[in-house]
Design a protein around this motif. Structure first.
Motif, PDB file in Angstrom:
ATOM      1  N   GLU A 116       0.065  13.317   5.466  1.00  0.00           N
ATOM      2  CA  GLU A 116      -1.018  13.400   4.485  1.00  0.00           C
ATOM      3  C   GLU A 116      -2.137  12.422   4.828  1.00  0.00           C
ATOM      4  N   LEU A 117      -1.753  11.224   5.270  1.00  0.00           N
ATOM      5  CA  LEU A 117      -2.761  10.221   5.631  1.00  0.00           C
ATOM      6  C   LEU A 117      -3.574  10.690   6.832  1.00  0.00           C
ATOM      7  N   SER A 118      -2.908  11.317   7.783  1.00  0.00           N
ATOM      8  CA  SER A 118      -3.606  11.842   8.955  1.00  0.00           C
ATOM      9  C   SER A 118      -4.633  12.894   8.549  1.00  0.00           C
ATOM     10  N   LYS A 119      -4.233  13.805   7.671  1.00  0.00           N
ATOM     11  CA  LYS A 119      -5.148  14.859   7.224  1.00  0.00           C
ATOM     12  C   LYS A 119      -6.336  14.275   6.460  1.00  0.00           C
ATOM     13  N   THR A 120      -6.089  13.198   5.721  1.00  0.00           N
ATOM     14  CA  THR A 120      -7.130  12.601   4.876  1.00  0.00           C
ATOM     15  C   THR A 120      -8.078  11.712   5.662  1.00  0.00           C
ATOM     16  N   MET A 121      -7.520  10.932   6.595  1.00  0.00           N
ATOM     17  CA  MET A 121      -8.295   9.853   7.200  1.00  0.00           C
ATOM     18  C   MET A 121      -8.707  10.084   8.649  1.00  0.00           C
ATOM     19  N   CYS A 122      -8.028  10.956   9.352  1.00  0.00           N
ATOM     20  CA  CYS A 122      -8.262  11.036  10.796  1.00  0.00           C
ATOM     21  C   CYS A 122      -9.393  11.985  11.149  1.00  0.00           C
ATOM     22  N   ILE A 136       0.867  -1.182   0.000  1.00  0.00           N
ATOM     23  CA  ILE A 136       0.000   0.000   0.000  1.00  0.00           C
ATOM     24  C   ILE A 136       0.904   1.232   0.000  1.00  0.00           C
ATOM     25  N   ARG A 137       1.000   1.883  -1.161  1.00  0.00           N
ATOM     26  CA  ARG A 137       2.018   2.903  -1.372  1.00  0.00           C
ATOM     27  C   ARG A 137       1.474   4.314  -1.552  1.00  0.00           C
ATOM     28  N   SER A 138       0.154   4.480  -1.484  1.00  0.00           N
ATOM     29  CA  SER A 138      -0.393   5.814  -1.727  1.00  0.00           C
ATOM     30  C   SER A 138      -1.628   6.056  -0.881  1.00  0.00           C
ATOM     31  N   ILE A 139      -1.943   7.333  -0.678  1.00  0.00           N
ATOM     32  CA  ILE A 139      -3.167   7.716   0.027  1.00  0.00           C
ATOM     33  C   ILE A 139      -4.379   7.257  -0.774  1.00  0.00           C
ATOM     34  N   ASP A 140      -4.295   7.376  -2.095  1.00  0.00           N
ATOM     35  CA  ASP A 140      -5.410   6.947  -2.943  1.00  0.00           C
ATOM     36  C   ASP A 140      -5.711   5.467  -2.756  1.00  0.00           C
ATOM     37  N   VAL A 169      -5.131   3.680  -0.044  1.00  0.00           N
ATOM     38  CA  VAL A 169      -5.775   3.534   1.265  1.00  0.00           C
ATOM     39  C   VAL A 169      -7.257   3.862   1.156  1.00  0.00           C
ATOM     40  N   LYS A 170      -7.572   4.971   0.504  1.00  0.00           N
ATOM     41  CA  LYS A 170      -8.978   5.370   0.357  1.00  0.00           C
ATOM     42  C   LYS A 170      -9.755   4.370  -0.491  1.00  0.00           C
ATOM     43  N   GLU A 171      -9.113   3.873  -1.546  1.00  0.00           N
ATOM     44  CA  GLU A 171      -9.766   2.872  -2.396  1.00  0.00           C
ATOM     45  C   GLU A 171     -10.154   1.642  -1.586  1.00  0.00           C
ATOM     46  N   LEU A 172      -9.247   1.198  -0.729  1.00  0.00           N
ATOM     47  CA  LEU A 172      -9.497   0.007   0.072  1.00  0.00           C
ATOM     48  C   LEU A 172     -10.573   0.248   1.121  1.00  0.00           C
ATOM     49  N   THR A 173     -10.491   1.376   1.834  1.00  0.00           N
ATOM     50  CA  THR A 173     -11.500   1.647   2.858  1.00  0.00           C
ATOM     51  C   THR A 173     -12.868   1.896   2.227  1.00  0.00           C
ATOM     52  N   ASP A 174     -12.889   2.574   1.088  1.00  0.00           N
ATOM     53  CA  ASP A 174     -14.156   2.812   0.393  1.00  0.00           C
ATOM     54  C   ASP A 174     -14.770   1.512  -0.122  1.00  0.00           C
ATOM     55  N   ALA A 175     -13.894   0.541  -0.428  1.00  0.00           N
ATOM     56  CA  ALA A 175     -14.377  -0.755  -0.923  1.00  0.00           C
ATOM     57  C   ALA A 175     -14.829  -1.676   0.206  1.00  0.00           C
ATOM     58  N   GLY A 176     -14.650  -1.223   1.454  1.00  0.00           N
ATOM     59  CA  GLY A 176     -15.156  -1.999   2.576  1.00  0.00           C
ATOM     60  C   GLY A 176     -14.105  -2.759   3.359  1.00  0.00           C
ATOM     61  N   ILE A 177     -12.812  -2.561   3.034  1.00  0.00           N
ATOM     62  CA  ILE A 177     -11.773  -3.185   3.857  1.00  0.00           C
ATOM     63  C   ILE A 177     -11.853  -2.597   5.262  1.00  0.00           C
ATOM     64  N   PHE A 178     -11.910  -3.450   6.253  1.00  0.00           N
ATOM     65  CA  PHE A 178     -12.142  -3.024   7.634  1.00  0.00           C
ATOM     66  C   PHE A 178     -10.961  -2.235   8.187  1.00  0.00           C
ATOM     67  N   ARG A 179      -9.738  -2.756   7.959  1.00  0.00           N
ATOM     68  CA  ARG A 179      -8.530  -2.059   8.389  1.00  0.00           C
ATOM     69  C   ARG A 179      -7.459  -2.174   7.314  1.00  0.00           C
ATOM     70  N   VAL A 180      -6.763  -1.075   7.096  1.00  0.00           N
ATOM     71  CA  VAL A 180      -5.667  -1.036   6.131  1.00  0.00           C
ATOM     72  C   VAL A 180      -4.360  -0.875   6.894  1.00  0.00           C
ATOM     73  N   ILE A 181      -3.396  -1.729   6.575  1.00  0.00           N
ATOM     74  CA  ILE A 181      -2.090  -1.683   7.232  1.00  0.00           C
ATOM     75  C   ILE A 181      -1.118  -0.899   6.360  1.00  0.00           C
ATOM     76  N   VAL A 182      -0.499   0.111   6.928  1.00  0.00           N
ATOM     77  CA  VAL A 182       0.525   0.872   6.206  1.00  0.00           C
ATOM     78  C   VAL A 182       1.874   0.606   6.863  1.00  0.00           C
TER      79      VAL A 182
END
Length: 249
Positions: free
Chosen positions: A114-120, A82-86, A88-101
């Motif tokens: 950037e991930l904090s600003k986007t997801m938190c 998992i190499r990008s914010i996009d 991460v969002k793709e996975l969470t939007d698709a219903g993945i319960f938790r994404v490991i970075v």
């Protein structure tokens, strides 16, 4: 504390590595679909899936994995490549319960910011984002455990906490795949440093006695793979432990 069964995938096969070494692979005669079905039929709702190809920036497994994951209603904790914010969002939007970075958070200085600003938001990071810390003799490893980071372990934990991330998946590489017991000393150090983190332990669990030890030091959960494949811990053991954990929370 609860048990999260692990499924590692390499070249579309269910495998386990020893100490993260891609030259020390044990392949199991069972498919990802079959493993998911076994866990689901035994009352497990959360499983841990790692794309070992993706961890080395080889994304040949990804479509296969996504196709399988889409067919299950199990909660998936997913990592590997998992190499990008996009992404991460793709996975969470698709219903993945938790994404490991993992690797990207270590090698890209701006990724976690950037991930904090986007997801938190209000507790959102703890629910959806897991920060992987793979440790060999207190040195953080990345890129499939092939590279070492100069960042000190506790400094990295502190930085993640400051950005709102407080669920960590910590793998003790010295213990991983050896079936010699979990990295209790490492986990104790982490919890003494930051008592309020949600810690997922990984590596070396070989028996229900190891599970009990982890429970005593108050880790949130533990990932178990090889011990299940080799029948040292049965799927029924996992089910019974997790049911008991739910009733005693």
């Amino acid at each position: 504390m609860y048990i999260i069964p692990a499924i590692d995938i390499l070249n579309k096969k269910v495998v386990r590595l020893r100490e993260g070494d891609y030259q020390q692979v044990t392949q199991y005669d069972v498919s990802l679909e079959e493993m998911i079905e076994r866990y689901q039929s035994n009352g497990t709702e959360l499983i841990h899936i790692i794309d070992l190809n993706g961890a080395k920036s080889d994304f040949s497994n990804q479509q296969y994995l996504f196709d399988v994951i889409k067919k299950t209603d199990m909660k998936i904790q997913y990592g590997g490549g998992i190499r990008s914010i996009d992404k991460v969002k793709e996975l969470t939007d698709a219903g993945i319960f938790r994404v490991i970075v993992g690797t990207q958070a270590i090698t890209n200085p701006t990724f976690l910011d950037e991930l904090s600003k986007t997801m938190c938001g209000a507790n959102k990071c703890s629910d959806q984002i897991v920060v992987a810390i793979d440790v060999l003799d207190e040195v953080i490893k990345y890129s499939g455990w092939m590279e070492s980071s100069p960042i000190k372990l506790m400094d990295y934990v502190d930085r993640c906490l400051q950005l709102g991330f407080y669920r960590f998946l910590c793998t003790d590489i010295n213990k991983d795949g050896k079936m010699g017991g979990a990295g209790i000393d490492l986990y104790k150090k982490l919890l003494e440093h930051s008592p309020f983190i949600k810690l997922i332990a990984s590596g070396g669990v070989s028996s229900m006695q190891d599970i009990e030890q982890l429970s005593k030091i108050k880790v949130e959960s533990c990932v178990v793979g090889k011990a299940i494949y080799e029948n040292r811990i049965t799927i029924e053991d996992v089910k019974n432990w997790n049911l008991n954990a739910l009733t005693t929370m």
